[in-house]
Write a protein that holds these residues in place. Sequence first.
Motif, PDB file in Angstrom:
ATOM      1  N   LEU A 152      37.236  40.682  47.400  1.00 24.04           N
ATOM      2  CA  LEU A 152      37.669  42.063  47.225  1.00 24.04           C
ATOM      3  C   LEU A 152      39.180  42.190  47.123  1.00 24.04           C
ATOM      4  O   LEU A 152      39.694  43.201  46.638  1.00 24.04           O
ATOM      5  CB  LEU A 152      37.153  42.919  48.387  1.00 24.04           C
ATOM      6  N   GLN A 153      39.910  41.187  47.581  1.00 20.98           N
ATOM      7  CA  GLN A 153      41.368  41.225  47.510  1.00 20.98           C
ATOM      8  C   GLN A 153      41.909  40.445  46.312  1.00 20.98           C
ATOM      9  O   GLN A 153      43.127  40.352  46.133  1.00 20.98           O
ATOM     10  CB  GLN A 153      41.953  40.673  48.806  1.00 20.98           C
ATOM     11  N   MET A 154      41.031  39.915  45.486  1.00 22.95           N
ATOM     12  CA  MET A 154      41.448  39.149  44.317  1.00 22.95           C
ATOM     13  C   MET A 154      41.610  40.058  43.105  1.00 22.95           C
ATOM     14  O   MET A 154      41.055  41.158  43.051  1.00 22.95           O
ATOM     15  CB  MET A 154      40.415  38.049  44.021  1.00 22.95           C
ATOM     16  N   ARG A 155      42.410  39.595  42.135  1.00 24.08           N
ATOM     17  CA  ARG A 155      42.588  40.295  40.868  1.00 24.08           C
ATOM     18  C   ARG A 155      42.225  39.348  39.726  1.00 24.08           C
ATOM     19  O   ARG A 155      42.433  38.130  39.833  1.00 24.08           O
ATOM     20  CB  ARG A 155      44.032  40.783  40.715  1.00 24.08           C
ATOM     21  N   PHE A 156      41.716  39.913  38.634  1.00 23.02           N
ATOM     22  CA  PHE A 156      41.200  39.106  37.530  1.00 23.02           C
ATOM     23  C   PHE A 156      41.804  39.602  36.226  1.00 23.02           C
ATOM     24  O   PHE A 156      41.934  40.810  35.998  1.00 23.02           O
ATOM     25  CB  PHE A 156      39.679  39.171  37.493  1.00 23.02           C
ATOM     26  N   ALA A 157      42.150  38.656  35.352  1.00 29.72           N
ATOM     27  CA  ALA A 157      42.811  39.006  34.093  1.00 29.72           C
ATOM     28  C   ALA A 157      41.879  39.764  33.159  1.00 29.72           C
ATOM     29  O   ALA A 157      42.306  40.680  32.446  1.00 29.72           O
ATOM     30  CB  ALA A 157      43.332  37.741  33.412  1.00 29.72           C
ATOM     31  N   ASP A 158      40.603  39.396  33.158  1.00 30.12           N
ATOM     32  CA  ASP A 158      39.648  40.034  32.254  1.00 30.12           C
ATOM     33  C   ASP A 158      38.235  39.776  32.763  1.00 30.12           C
ATOM     34  O   ASP A 158      38.034  39.112  33.791  1.00 30.12           O
ATOM     35  CB  ASP A 158      39.812  39.529  30.819  1.00 30.12           C
ATOM     36  N   VAL A 159      37.261  40.298  32.046  1.00 35.96           N
ATOM     37  CA  VAL A 159      35.864  40.155  32.467  1.00 35.96           C
ATOM     38  C   VAL A 159      35.456  38.683  32.498  1.00 35.96           C
ATOM     39  O   VAL A 159      34.759  38.239  33.417  1.00 35.96           O
ATOM     40  CB  VAL A 159      34.936  40.961  31.530  1.00 35.96           C
ATOM     41  N   ASP A 160      35.900  37.922  31.511  1.00 34.04           N
ATOM     42  CA  ASP A 160      35.519  36.514  31.465  1.00 34.04           C
ATOM     43  C   ASP A 160      36.009  35.765  32.706  1.00 34.04           C
ATOM     44  O   ASP A 160      35.306  34.881  33.211  1.00 34.04           O
ATOM     45  CB  ASP A 160      36.084  35.854  30.206  1.00 34.04           C
ATOM     46  N   ALA A 161      37.192  36.095  33.181  1.00 32.31           N
ATOM     47  CA  ALA A 161      37.710  35.444  34.391  1.00 32.31           C
ATOM     48  C   ALA A 161      36.826  35.769  35.596  1.00 32.31           C
ATOM     49  O   ALA A 161      36.593  34.911  36.463  1.00 32.31           O
ATOM     50  CB  ALA A 161      39.149  35.879  34.646  1.00 32.31           C
ATOM     51  N   TYR A 162      36.332  36.997  35.649  1.00 34.76           N
ATOM     52  CA  TYR A 162      35.448  37.382  36.755  1.00 34.76           C
ATOM     53  C   TYR A 162      34.108  36.660  36.640  1.00 34.76           C
ATOM     54  O   TYR A 162      33.556  36.192  37.644  1.00 34.76           O
ATOM     55  CB  TYR A 162      35.249  38.892  36.738  1.00 34.76           C
ATOM     56  N   LEU A 163      33.591  36.557  35.440  1.00 39.07           N
ATOM     57  CA  LEU A 163      32.340  35.828  35.258  1.00 39.07           C
ATOM     58  C   LEU A 163      32.516  34.358  35.617  1.00 39.07           C
ATOM     59  O   LEU A 163      31.605  33.745  36.203  1.00 39.07           O
ATOM     60  CB  LEU A 163      31.848  35.975  33.817  1.00 39.07           C
ATOM     61  N   ASP A 164      33.664  33.785  35.292  1.00 37.71           N
ATOM     62  CA  ASP A 164      33.931  32.389  35.665  1.00 37.71           C
ATOM     63  C   ASP A 164      33.919  32.226  37.180  1.00 37.71           C
ATOM     64  O   ASP A 164      33.407  31.232  37.703  1.00 37.71           O
ATOM     65  CB  ASP A 164      35.281  31.934  35.107  1.00 37.71           C
ATOM     66  N   PHE A 165      34.484  33.215  37.880  1.00 35.87           N
ATOM     67  CA  PHE A 165      34.460  33.180  39.347  1.00 35.87           C
ATOM     68  C   PHE A 165      33.019  33.126  39.858  1.00 35.87           C
ATOM     69  O   PHE A 165      32.675  32.308  40.718  1.00 35.87           O
ATOM     70  CB  PHE A 165      35.178  34.413  39.903  1.00 35.87           C
ATOM     71  N   TRP A 166      32.173  33.986  39.322  1.00 37.22           N
ATOM     72  CA  TRP A 166      30.793  34.052  39.808  1.00 37.22           C
ATOM     73  C   TRP A 166      29.958  32.856  39.349  1.00 37.22           C
ATOM     74  O   TRP A 166      29.003  32.486  40.026  1.00 37.22           O
ATOM     75  CB  TRP A 166      30.141  35.358  39.353  1.00 37.22           C
ATOM     76  N   HIS A 167      30.334  32.258  38.234  1.00 35.55           N
ATOM     77  CA  HIS A 167      29.620  31.066  37.777  1.00 35.55           C
ATOM     78  C   HIS A 167      29.676  29.957  38.828  1.00 35.55           C
ATOM     79  O   HIS A 167      28.768  29.110  38.909  1.00 35.55           O
ATOM     80  CB  HIS A 167      30.225  30.559  36.460  1.00 35.55           C
ATOM     81  N   GLN A 168      30.740  29.947  39.626  1.00 36.24           N
ATOM     82  CA  GLN A 168      30.902  28.910  40.648  1.00 36.24           C
ATOM     83  C   GLN A 168      30.177  29.252  41.951  1.00 36.24           C
ATOM     84  O   GLN A 168      30.138  28.439  42.869  1.00 36.24           O
ATOM     85  CB  GLN A 168      32.403  28.707  40.949  1.00 36.24           C
ATOM     86  N   HIS A 169      29.646  30.445  42.027  1.00 33.49           N
ATOM     87  CA  HIS A 169      29.053  30.913  43.284  1.00 33.49           C
ATOM     88  C   HIS A 169      27.707  30.228  43.523  1.00 33.49           C
ATOM     89  O   HIS A 169      26.822  30.263  42.658  1.00 33.49           O
ATOM     90  CB  HIS A 169      28.865  32.430  43.241  1.00 33.49           C
ATOM     91  N   PRO A 170      27.517  29.620  44.701  1.00 32.50           N
ATOM     92  CA  PRO A 170      26.276  28.862  44.933  1.00 32.50           C
ATOM     93  C   PRO A 170      25.010  29.707  44.952  1.00 32.50           C
ATOM     94  O   PRO A 170      23.919  29.180  44.747  1.00 32.50           O
ATOM     95  CB  PRO A 170      26.521  28.199  46.294  1.00 32.50           C
ATOM     96  N   ALA A 171      25.135  31.009  45.193  1.00 25.96           N
ATOM     97  CA  ALA A 171      23.929  31.848  45.256  1.00 25.96           C
ATOM     98  C   ALA A 171      23.235  31.962  43.913  1.00 25.96           C
ATOM     99  O   ALA A 171      22.029  32.214  43.854  1.00 25.96           O
ATOM    100  CB  ALA A 171      24.287  33.235  45.774  1.00 25.96           C
ATOM    101  N   PHE A 172      23.996  31.772  42.810  1.00 25.20           N
ATOM    102  CA  PHE A 172      23.439  32.014  41.486  1.00 25.20           C
ATOM    103  C   PHE A 172      23.363  30.762  40.635  1.00 25.20           C
ATOM    104  O   PHE A 172      23.211  30.846  39.410  1.00 25.20           O
ATOM    105  CB  PHE A 172      24.280  33.075  40.766  1.00 25.20           C
ATOM    106  N   THR A 173      23.433  29.593  41.261  1.00 22.36           N
ATOM    107  CA  THR A 173      23.437  28.331  40.517  1.00 22.36           C
ATOM    108  C   THR A 173      22.260  28.220  39.562  1.00 22.36           C
ATOM    109  O   THR A 173      22.404  27.777  38.414  1.00 22.36           O
ATOM    110  CB  THR A 173      23.427  27.142  41.492  1.00 22.36           C
ATOM    111  N   GLU A 174      21.091  28.650  40.013  1.00 21.50           N
ATOM    112  CA  GLU A 174      19.885  28.525  39.194  1.00 21.50           C
ATOM    113  C   GLU A 174      19.356  29.877  38.728  1.00 21.50           C
ATOM    114  O   GLU A 174      18.208  29.976  38.296  1.00 21.50           O
ATOM    115  CB  GLU A 174      18.802  27.783  39.988  1.00 21.50           C
ATOM    116  N   ALA A 175      20.191  30.918  38.823  1.00 18.86           N
ATOM    117  CA  ALA A 175      19.690  32.263  38.525  1.00 18.86           C
ATOM    118  C   ALA A 175      20.531  32.995  37.498  1.00 18.86           C
ATOM    119  O   ALA A 175      20.354  34.205  37.312  1.00 18.86           O
ATOM    120  CB  ALA A 175      19.632  33.079  39.818  1.00 18.86           C
ATOM    121  N   TRP A 176      21.431  32.298  36.800  1.00 15.01           N
ATOM    122  CA  TRP A 176      22.322  32.991  35.873  1.00 15.01           C
ATOM    123  C   TRP A 176      21.558  33.538  34.672  1.00 15.01           C
ATOM    124  O   TRP A 176      20.669  32.891  34.145  1.00 15.01           O
ATOM    125  CB  TRP A 176      23.425  32.047  35.398  1.00 15.01           C
TER     126      TRP A 176
END
Length: 300
Positions: A152-176
């Motif tokens: 919540l305290q992070m800032r992102f350059a664009d939508v793709d940067a935010y999606l890249d952040f979530w791509h690394q999230h372990p909760a969604f490894t097999e659910a993207w």
Amino acid sequence: MTKREIDVAVDGGNLRVAVWEPDGAVRGEVVAVHGITSSHLAWQWLADAAPDLRIVAPDLRGRGRSQEVAPGQGMATHADDLAAVVETLGLDRPVLLGHSMGAFVSVVAAHRHPDIARALILVDGGLPLGIPEGVTADQAMTQVLGPTAQRLQMRFADVDAYLDFWHQHPAFTEAWCAELEDYFAYDLVPADGSLRPATSYDTTARDTEDLIAGEDLPRAWKALALPTWMLTVPRGLTDQPPGLYPEPLLAPLLEGTDVRHTRNPDFNHYTITMTPEGAATVAELLDDALLATPVRGGQA
């Protein structure tokens, strides 16, 4: 199923509310309440899994497109907002379905507004968490939310940067999936030339402190009167065990209640609602609640 979005007047502004309408006959009505840093789009999988239900899902104040609503007083304010949604849309004792913080809000709403709903479904939330006294809001957020609070305290350059952040999230490894990308993109709002998550850190801290240390939730839980189903999962926000409700602690907390509890080992805190399989599990509980509880006039 057809989706529309409307604004509902609440104390302090307008709440954005999504309504999924069945293309045919409506079998039942559901008010679906998302988690602490989420939005109404967390329920798009449920809309696919239950196409004969009218699903009403607000962006809680301070989340999604309910950014302009004045800050509230924790669970009680969110609960009153739900009552305003039910009244404005003319819903007839819907099932209240809450995930994570939305489950806590639903419990408080049922207490503050006894005629608001016919049943409660609590998905990995709603049961007061056993956080020790004296824990600050920041400490509680770190303990309960972990990396979610940091985001919540992070800032992102664009939508793709935010999606890249979530791509690394372990909760969604097999659910993207494409629906997840829509969900995450919706979460972003402008912030000084960049983008940030729609839910602010301060908003989350205020609500976390209230659901842990406030009086409304334990009072509402003690007075719980509606038929209630609870669904928990063994893995938490980063797919880690034991999740929000470790099994050894859960049984004593539920002892003496009439809550119908099930535990599904196949999901984590996110995937229980934000995957087709998880949403199908929640839809089965909705079937149980709709069959077991009457609407006005005594008809099931």
